[in-house]
Design a protein around this motif. Sequence first.
Motif: not given
Length: 415
Positions: A78-80, A88-89, A107-110, A131-134
């Motif tokens: 979540f952003n704001n 994109q995450l 992790f993979k997107a689902e 560790m997150a990249s966005y």
Amino acid sequence: MNNTLIALFITQLFALPLLSSTAMASDSHHEKGHEEGHKDEHTQKGPHGGFLLTNNALDLELKLTQFAGNTELRIYGFNNDKAVDINQLDVTINVQRLSEEPQLIRFKAEDDYLVSTVSVNEPHSFKLDVMASYKGQKINYHHEQEEGRTTLSSQAIERAGIKTEIAKAGTVELTDTLFGVIAPTAHGTVEVMAPYTGLVSNIFVSIGQNVKKGDKLASITNRETLQNYTIKSPITGVITEQYLKRGELANSALMQIVNLETVWVELSAFPENIEKLAIGQSAKVYDLHHHLNAQGEVFYIAPMMSGGHIARARIELTNPDGHWRPGMHVNSDISTAKVDAAVRVKATAVQEFNGKPSVFIKSGNVFEVRPVKLGAKNSEWVEVLEGLSPNSEYVTQNSYVIKADILKSGASHSH
């Protein structure tokens, strides 16, 4: 695991009041924003029932979910307060547990979340580096929690008699336990006969007496020649039966001699046992009071079953001290198969903790519960399929002391 239990678990996982979770920016631009607009993480519940790791640039909601027999970790971004484009995450989590190598969870997107590519198993006592990249920004989160753990002094460990070993690979024999009775061997039992009809003029032995091959047993007077002749023992053994007395006519067996240096175990095998029995299988025989045990092997399996659906099988035992007496009831563990276990532990190490089989590991003076999935087992060894790493030091004796101390301190798993 229902949603309520999952929520309680996540509460422990990410919201213990004595443990902190911090978010840190990894590039200079985000560090400035972090210093100016940082907001502390709180125990906040997300829209999917999970709990949040918060940062002014990105909030992550983490939720454990039971699916297809596994516990998977789902992450929402979540952003704001608005859901981010999950594609994109990118998130990875480094898990550090007591006495284990770090585990990197990817992790993979689902759908609208990221899902872990491996099951997130217990124990839930660990340090997490998230560790997150966005959108070009890298954000790190850190979380620690302890669970199912206790620390004892060296004196307390010694006083409680706590013993440990190292978990290693090894063989686990699968056994069938059969009931049996000790019996003399067929070739070790002799009926002593008089070669000629005559009167028993003398008997030199008595029931229970040990004799050697060639010892005098009796003298007989031939009825036709009136000559005396001596009957000698054909084997070494013990006199178990005496059929005639002095002065009686000897025209049948005089006595029985049994050699008990070797005996048989006559086993009763049911249909489910017969399917697994084979000639040459090793067997451990023990009396009902476990005073003594001996090793032998199966050398005979009856080709037919009795009317009671029982087949006879036999084991041969050496009996130098005469402990195994004919008529004695015994049990026998027959080795029917062998499993090569990647990790095995002593059977005495396994305790039930929160309804699950568990062992307790040791690191220094710290002890921690490890729920485990068990495989092959016998009276001595148990195969561990999941939950314990090779070379872990684990408690083999008096682990109930550790269990009691953890439960007393309220540090048991509570979700």
